[in-house]
Design an enzyme around this catalytic site. Structure first.
Site, PDB file in Angstrom:
ATOM      1  N   ASP A   1       0.812  -1.210   0.000  1.00 53.68           N
ATOM      2  CA  ASP A   1       0.000   0.000   0.000  1.00 53.68           C
ATOM      3  C   ASP A   1       0.849   1.265   0.000  1.00 53.68           C
ATOM      4  O   ASP A   1       0.616   2.185  -0.790  1.00 53.68           O
ATOM      5  CB  ASP A   1      -0.925  -0.014   1.221  1.00 53.68           C
ATOM      6  CG  ASP A   1      -1.748   1.253   1.343  1.00 53.68           C
ATOM      7  OD1 ASP A   1      -2.909   1.243   0.908  1.00 53.68           O
ATOM      8  OD2 ASP A   1      -1.240   2.265   1.887  1.00 53.68           O
TER       9      ASP A   1
ATOM     10  N   THR B   1      -5.247   2.597  -0.014  1.00 52.10           N
ATOM     11  CA  THR B   1      -5.259   1.884  -1.294  1.00 52.10           C
ATOM     12  C   THR B   1      -5.675   0.436  -1.101  1.00 52.10           C
ATOM     13  O   THR B   1      -6.455  -0.111  -1.894  1.00 52.10           O
ATOM     14  CB  THR B   1      -3.881   1.959  -1.959  1.00 52.10           C
ATOM     15  OG1 THR B   1      -3.440   3.317  -1.989  1.00 52.10           O
ATOM     16  CG2 THR B   1      -3.934   1.419  -3.375  1.00 52.10           C
ATOM     17  N   ASP B   2      -5.190  -0.215  -0.050  1.00 52.70           N
ATOM     18  CA  ASP B   2      -5.648  -1.569   0.272  1.00 52.70           C
ATOM     19  C   ASP B   2      -7.156  -1.583   0.505  1.00 52.70           C
ATOM     20  O   ASP B   2      -7.873  -2.460   0.004  1.00 52.70           O
ATOM     21  CB  ASP B   2      -4.948  -2.068   1.537  1.00 52.70           C
ATOM     22  CG  ASP B   2      -3.596  -2.720   1.256  1.00 52.70           C
ATOM     23  OD1 ASP B   2      -3.364  -3.119   0.106  1.00 52.70           O
ATOM     24  OD2 ASP B   2      -2.789  -2.815   2.187  1.00 52.70           O
ATOM     25  N   LEU B   3      -7.628  -0.630   1.301  1.00 53.62           N
ATOM     26  CA  LEU B   3      -9.050  -0.610   1.655  1.00 53.62           C
ATOM     27  C   LEU B   3      -9.922  -0.383   0.429  1.00 53.62           C
ATOM     28  O   LEU B   3     -10.941  -1.063   0.242  1.00 53.62           O
ATOM     29  CB  LEU B   3      -9.312   0.462   2.699  1.00 53.62           C
ATOM     30  CG  LEU B   3      -8.605   0.273   4.046  1.00 53.62           C
ATOM     31  CD1 LEU B   3      -8.819   1.480   4.950  1.00 53.62           C
ATOM     32  CD2 LEU B   3      -9.098  -0.992   4.738  1.00 53.62           C
TER      33      LEU B   3
ATOM     34  N   GLY C   1     -10.086  -3.421  -1.693  1.00 57.23           N
ATOM     35  CA  GLY C   1     -11.069  -4.338  -1.129  1.00 57.23           C
ATOM     36  C   GLY C   1     -12.491  -3.946  -1.473  1.00 57.23           C
ATOM     37  O   GLY C   1     -13.343  -4.804  -1.760  1.00 57.23           O
TER      38      GLY C   1
END
Length: 413
Positions: free
Chosen positions: A153, A185-187, A190
């Site tokens: 991320d 960015t990860d969230l 998802g």
């Protein structure tokens, strides 16, 4: 594929085989679990998901001692059943293959091509189950010159332009690029993966056809640039960092109070006048340099220091009370203790309590999706490592005691 649930859920008929770890994939599968899907989380024997050890802080048991469950892990794994399987061994691969045949969705975040050597990639599994929805989450996608790089991320926030927009101006103290305070960015990957999976399931329900979903963190970060990306493509001018200020409106930024910080968003001249009058500086409204927003933008380097001195004279609470009463858009900058004590956050039920097998009870942040007919469910706390291995193998694959004991003795589960 899941057995009917006690109350109506949006995805109670869906089973998800979750081969992901860390955050982007687990965030997606937790969304699906909250909406009612039966999510089976597959982890490595002994160690499990990397985030289980990403602490402190760790969840404390009923005696106040740290458990092996890090708070990081707890944020993204509610509602799932946890099993441990060694994918490097043929018998472990066969277990995963059989579970995939009992599932509607497979989600994985392995490096490009890594599952192909186990015949657990999409092309292999779809030969046995053509209606399978398969979502692969990687840093850079399945093709392109960076496809085989690992994606994190923090790195993606830098590569994808977010950090060029985030942080104080270079000409001010503390200026320079900054990452967001959470792995945004990860969230968002998802979240995009959740939407893509739901779209693919709708397509499957209409046509009987499954499909492959290629999700990349870098793609998501570029898409998230939104208006800033559009501004660049339209004008050809590279946007710069403005910290907590606005390039086109003054004052529209954060200010330090006598005890904390507030945000003031004076979007027109009337709101600006009220702001400085409340602050005891009405002459700032009549100064010819500051009488209109374009002039305030032009002279921001003169005006903003004067406003900062003005705001420091009162507390956060005093400012918020006075500005709200006058209709000047404003808000506090809360720490997390203040967030969870906020009456609006409490009224919206954004903190939940769940029973936990070792801690007794567990506080978590709620899912913000509020559906009137198929509300999210909170029926399973983030599982401890291998909590449901035997249950799933018995229920879904009809393994008996002897088979399970043999797999355990060989370190496969």
């Amino acid at each position: 594929m899941q057995n009917s649930t006690p109350h109506k859920t949006a995805l109670g008929h869906i089973r998800v085989l979750d081969l992901t770890r860390v955050l982007a994939g687990p965030w997606c599968s937790q969304n699906l679990a909250d909406l009612g899907a039966d999510v089976i989380k597959v982890e490595r024997p002994l160690n499990g998901d990397d985030t289980r050890s990403w602490g402190p802080p760790y969840l404390r048991d009923s005696e106040g001692k740290d458990t092996s469950e890090a708070a990081y892990y707890l944020c993204a794994n509610r509602g799932k059943r946890a099993i441990t399987v060694d994918l490097s061994k043929p018998q472990g691969q066969e277990i995963i293959r059989k579970l995939a045949m009992q599932s509607d969705v497979v989600i994985e975040n392995y490096k490009v091509g890594q599952l192909k050597k186990y015949n657990l990639d999409y092309e292999s599994l779809k030969q046995m189950k053509p209606d399978l929805v398969y979502c692969a989450i990687t840093g850079f996608g399945q093709d392109g010159p960076y496809a085989h790089r690992a994606g994190y991320d923090f790195i993606i926030q830098g590569m994808g332009g977010l950090m060029s927009l985030t942080g104080e101006r270079d000409d001010l103290a503390g200026g320079g690029p900054q990452k967001a305070g959470v792995a945004i960015t990860d969230l968002m990957t998802g979240m995009y993966a959740t939407i893509a999976i739901l779209a693919a399931l709708t397509h499957r329900d209409k046509t009987g056809e499954g499909q492959f979903i290629d999700m990349a963190l870098l793609d998501v970060q570029v898409a998230m640039l939104a208006n800033m990306g559009s501004n660049y493509l339209t004008s050809g001018s590279t946007p710069k960092r403005w910290g907590n200020a606005h390039p086109n409106i003054v004052p529209y930024q954060s200010f330090a109070t006598s005890d904390s910080h507030i945000i003031v968003a004076a979007g027109n001249d009337t709101q600006y006048r009220k702001f400085v009058e409340i602050g005891g500086e009405p002459t700032l409204a009549d100064d010819p340099r500051f009488i209109s927003n374009p002039l305030r933008v032009q002279h921001r380097d003169v005006l903003v220091p004067l406003l900062k001195d003005m705001v420091k004279r009162r507390s956060k609470k005093e400012w918020i009370t006075a500005l709200e009463a006058a209709g000047v858009p404003c808000g506090p900058i809360n720490d997390l203790a203040e967030v969870f004590q906020d009456p609006q956050v409490q009224a919206r039920g954004m903190q939940i309590q769940m029973p936990h097998p070792t801690a007794g009870k567990l506080a978590l942040v709620a899912n913000p999706m509020k559906l009137s007919k198929t509300p999210v469910r909170y029926e399973q706390a983030p599982p401890i490592l291998s909590q449901h291995t035997e249950q799933c193998l018995r229920e879904l694959l009809q393994f008996d005691d002897e088979k399970i004991a043999m797999l355990k003795s060989q370190g496969i589960i």
